[in-house]
Design a protein around this motif. Structure first.
Motif, mmCIF file in Angstrom:
data_model
loop_
_atom_site.group_PDB
_atom_site.id
_atom_site.type_symbol
_atom_site.label_atom_id
_atom_site.label_comp_id
_atom_site.label_asym_id
_atom_site.label_seq_id
_atom_site.Cartn_x
_atom_site.Cartn_y
_atom_site.Cartn_z
ATOM 1 N N ALA A 95 0.822 -1.215 0.000
ATOM 2 C CA ALA A 95 0.000 0.000 0.000
ATOM 3 C C ALA A 95 0.853 1.261 0.000
ATOM 4 N N ARG A 96 0.282 2.314 -0.568
ATOM 5 C CA ARG A 96 0.900 3.639 -0.518
ATOM 6 C C ARG A 96 0.000 4.576 0.272
ATOM 7 N N LEU A 97 0.640 5.430 1.075
ATOM 8 C CA LEU A 97 -0.060 6.446 1.859
ATOM 9 C C LEU A 97 0.038 7.784 1.131
ATOM 10 N N ILE A 98 -1.075 8.501 1.043
ATOM 11 C CA ILE A 98 -1.064 9.841 0.453
ATOM 12 C C ILE A 98 -1.632 10.802 1.486
ATOM 13 N N ASN A 99 -0.859 11.809 1.884
ATOM 14 C CA ASN A 99 -1.344 12.775 2.887
ATOM 15 C C ASN A 99 -1.446 14.165 2.291
ATOM 16 N N ILE A 100 -2.689 14.611 2.091
ATOM 17 C CA ILE A 100 -2.949 15.985 1.664
ATOM 18 C C ILE A 100 -3.767 16.709 2.742
ATOM 19 N N GLY A 101 -3.866 16.073 3.934
ATOM 20 C CA GLY A 101 -4.628 16.665 5.028
ATOM 21 C C GLY A 101 -3.763 17.626 5.826
ATOM 22 N N ARG A 102 -3.254 17.150 6.935
ATOM 23 C CA ARG A 102 -2.341 17.939 7.755
ATOM 24 C C ARG A 102 -1.217 17.030 8.225
ATOM 25 N N GLY A 103 -0.009 17.594 8.331
ATOM 26 C CA GLY A 103 1.163 16.798 8.697
ATOM 27 C C GLY A 103 1.028 16.023 9.994
ATOM 28 N N PRO A 104 0.560 16.671 11.090
ATOM 29 C CA PRO A 104 0.576 15.974 12.384
ATOM 30 C C PRO A 104 -0.413 14.810 12.501
ATOM 31 N N ILE A 105 -1.210 14.558 11.451
ATOM 32 C CA ILE A 105 -2.060 13.360 11.477
ATOM 33 C C ILE A 105 -1.181 12.115 11.348
ATOM 34 N N VAL A 106 0.002 12.292 10.774
ATOM 35 C CA VAL A 106 0.952 11.186 10.592
ATOM 36 C C VAL A 106 2.111 11.344 11.575
ATOM 37 N N LYS A 107 2.473 10.255 12.244
ATOM 38 C CA LYS A 107 3.693 10.274 13.058
ATOM 39 C C LYS A 107 4.860 10.000 12.121
ATOM 40 N N THR A 108 5.579 11.054 11.801
ATOM 41 C CA THR A 108 6.611 10.981 10.762
ATOM 42 C C THR A 108 7.656 9.919 11.063
ATOM 43 N N ASP A 109 8.097 9.839 12.317
ATOM 44 C CA ASP A 109 9.134 8.854 12.651
ATOM 45 C C ASP A 109 8.620 7.433 12.400
ATOM 46 N N ASP A 110 7.364 7.191 12.763
ATOM 47 C CA ASP A 110 6.780 5.867 12.513
ATOM 48 C C ASP A 110 6.669 5.596 11.007
ATOM 49 N N LEU A 111 6.336 6.635 10.258
ATOM 50 C CA LEU A 111 6.216 6.475 8.803
ATOM 51 C C LEU A 111 7.560 6.063 8.201
ATOM 52 N N ILE A 112 8.612 6.730 8.633
ATOM 53 C CA ILE A 112 9.940 6.427 8.084
ATOM 54 C C ILE A 112 10.319 4.975 8.372
ATOM 55 N N VAL A 113 10.062 4.530 9.599
ATOM 56 C CA VAL A 113 10.359 3.133 9.948
ATOM 57 C C VAL A 113 9.516 2.192 9.082
ATOM 58 N N ALA A 114 8.238 2.523 8.920
ATOM 59 C CA ALA A 114 7.345 1.653 8.127
ATOM 60 C C ALA A 114 7.807 1.566 6.678
ATOM 61 N N LEU A 115 8.295 2.679 6.123
ATOM 62 C CA LEU A 115 8.798 2.678 4.748
ATOM 63 C C LEU A 115 10.104 1.903 4.650
ATOM 64 N N GLU A 116 10.964 2.080 5.651
ATOM 65 C CA GLU A 116 12.258 1.371 5.638
ATOM 66 C C GLU A 116 12.078 -0.129 5.827
ATOM 67 N N ASP A 117 11.108 -0.513 6.668
ATOM 68 C CA ASP A 117 10.909 -1.937 6.956
ATOM 69 C C ASP A 117 9.994 -2.621 5.949
ATOM 70 N N GLY A 118 9.469 -1.854 4.993
ATOM 71 C CA GLY A 118 8.581 -2.468 4.006
ATOM 72 C C GLY A 118 7.188 -2.764 4.543
ATOM 73 N N GLU A 119 6.816 -2.134 5.663
ATOM 74 C CA GLU A 119 5.440 -2.304 6.150
ATOM 75 C C GLU A 119 4.459 -1.727 5.148
ATOM 76 N N ILE A 120 4.842 -0.615 4.506
ATOM 77 C CA ILE A 120 4.068 -0.059 3.396
ATOM 78 C C ILE A 120 5.068 0.241 2.272
ATOM 79 N N ALA A 121 4.536 0.454 1.064
ATOM 80 C CA ALA A 121 5.412 0.500 -0.117
ATOM 81 C C ALA A 121 5.810 1.913 -0.541
ATOM 82 N N GLY A 122 5.082 2.922 -0.059
ATOM 83 C CA GLY A 122 5.437 4.270 -0.489
ATOM 84 C C GLY A 122 4.544 5.310 0.148
ATOM 85 N N ALA A 123 4.918 6.578 -0.034
ATOM 86 C CA ALA A 123 4.116 7.678 0.504
ATOM 87 C C ALA A 123 4.260 8.894 -0.397
#
Lengths: 327, 327
Positions: free
Chosen positions: B229-257
């Motif tokens: 899956a790919r995440l697309i954020n056009i809402g507001r930044g703080p809805i996403v925990k950026t550090d968690d996103l980076i780990v998820a992208l690095e670990d292949g939990e999700i495929a892109g953002a």
């Protein structure tokens, strides 16, 4: 059925290309031979009833043509059949079919993607990202933009349908003009191309390569287009005069180009197109979705069964025109 | 009308930001004051009837709030009003309106563009182009892909409508679940988010920033999503925990953002997101079409005329929810 009574199918691939998937299903119904160049084709053509040609750039067939002693039908697993349109084949009784339909939807998605990327200035966003640069810009609405699709065949229609669904205004260029078209706001005749070119934000080449389209997009065509217009070529490279395109992009005659096909493929390293910031390019892959090769074999097998039963083939190419005529 | 009888409108911009276009039309109807920070706002607020706030990140208003002695109405020229949702304003009688509608279409186009770019692997194509590298790849069909739009407000609905027109299957997440929705295959309730996340190819955040959505997309959410899956954020930044996103992208939990908004804006140089090859990013500009600032002023003026005539305002924000409720 004895071995002798099985029809002979020769599969012509590009040199070094793997056999297409799904060959076991074909082998159950035919004696299957493989060729990948002129020499192997000379060896396999005698006795061949049917050919499946996966190399859309092949020159081997024309060279080995005198060895075709029994050939009835050639199926090209591509939409464009320009490489097959040599006099020996055109003048023969051999029928030609193509892969019409398989790539339509994915090519249309590619075209819509490049239109939106230009509107949203994504090529620059990716370059800015590369440089760690935060730079807000105002970008274009795609809604309501005028799109001219040159070539209103199977692929062109799907492009018209998809960009229209996304809120743009597609017009077509085809042999027969018409105003009651389901996929285009209007379809204009081939002769009207140069009158139409000044009126569009995006011009999409979805035409086959024929003597009529070769070099059609030259400096005169780019001069006729809006300075703000973008060219998208998913047809065939030689429809565009590359040198003229580069000058037009450098001089601001047009604003950008998205190119999936080129006069020379692969595009050579060091070619000036690579570094042009208003050019998006891909490696002749716009239609090639995951699973496309199997889909192509399945389509051939469907036609093969019809041929075997002596019934009419679908996707017949009009050899005089050089492409599959309208259904 | 005498000078004394003219209502007073204070326009709060970001420090260093130009005055919005179209102010002459406002000056014909009101005494217009300008502020760009806490100090200038303290000077202009006394006697102010109406505010037009163009700085969607403002902290000045909360700081200068005690100086608002006569304020009746605040119009935010943004879709998100999170910066205005401080207790003093929420508890007051001051009504808040927003720019609902202005950015819907262009944000939907941006979202469709990023979906198609991921499907067609364009971020890699642009990198390969940069390296003069011809590399054919098979890419994805977008047709039929499942899209979850988190937040089915004005922007979310337009996203649903557009991606559906382009052949994808949009579902929504909203307060009220429903199956007879015109824009979505189905709308699921907020409580159902984590049950829904495993079923989508694309997850689009189109929600307002509220105490309920802040940090909603954390490692648990990414774990629930498909690896593809790919995440697309056009809402507001703080809805996403950026550090968690980076780990998820690095670990292949999700495929892109694809990210247009960030916890910290501008995203600092050297931030790890810049160099991630499976991340597409833009500078909080997804909705900002050419002419957007003038469109925002025109929308405010339309509401201002209603206010001046004592009629109901449109685009009222529900201060309890923190966003404009459904029409």
């Amino acid at each position: 059925m004895t071995q002798q009574s099985k029809p002979v199918v020769t599969v012509l691939t590009a040199p070094g290309e793997q056999q297409p998937p799904g060959m076991d299903a074909l082998k159950a119904r035919a004696e299957v031979r493989f060729a990948c160049d002129e020499q192997t084709l000379r060896d396999t053509l005698p006795g061949t009833d049917v050919m499946m040609v996966t190399d859309f750039r092949t020159e081997a067939l024309e060279a080995a043509w005198p060895c075709a002693d029994k050939l009835q039908w050639i199926h090209a697993t591509s939409a464009g059949v320009d490489a097959l349109m040599f006099p020996g084949l055109i003048e023969s009784d051999v029928v030609v079919t193509n892969a019409r339909g398989i790539f339509d939807r994915t090519i249309a998605e590619y075209v819509l993607c490049t239109i939106l990327m230009f509107a949203k200035d994504f090529p620059n966003s990716i370059r800015l990202q590369h440089r760690h640069e935060w730079k807000h810009r105002d970008t274009e609405r795609a809604e309501g933009k005028q799109v001219l699709v040159v070539g209103a065949g199977s692929i062109g229609r799907q492009i018209g349908r998809l960009v229209r669904a996304a809120g743009l205004q597609p017009h077509g260029i085809a042999r027969t003009p018409r105003h009651d078209d389901p996929d285009f706001v209007a379809v204009h005749g081939n002769d009207d191309l140069f009158n139409q070119l000044p009126h569009y934000d995006f011009v999409v080449i979805a035409a086959p390569l024929t003597p009529q389209t070769e070099g059609l997009f030259d400096h005169k065509a780019f001069k006729a287009m809006r300075n703000s217009a973008r060219l998208i070529n998913i047809g065939r490279g030689p429809i565009v005069k590359t040198d003229d395109l580069i000058v037009a992009l450098e001089d601001g005659e047009i604003a950008g180009a998205a190119l999936d096909v080129f006069e020379e493929e692969p595009l050579p390293k060091g070619h000036p197109l690579w570094d042009m910031e208003n050019v998006i390019m891909t490696a002749h892959m716009a239609g090639d979705f995951i699973g496309w090769k199997r889909a192509l074999t399945d389509q051939f097998l469907e036609n093969f069964d019809l041929w075997h039963k002596g019934r009419d083939l679908f996707n017949l190419v009009d050899k005089r025109l050089g492409y599959a005529g309208s259904k």
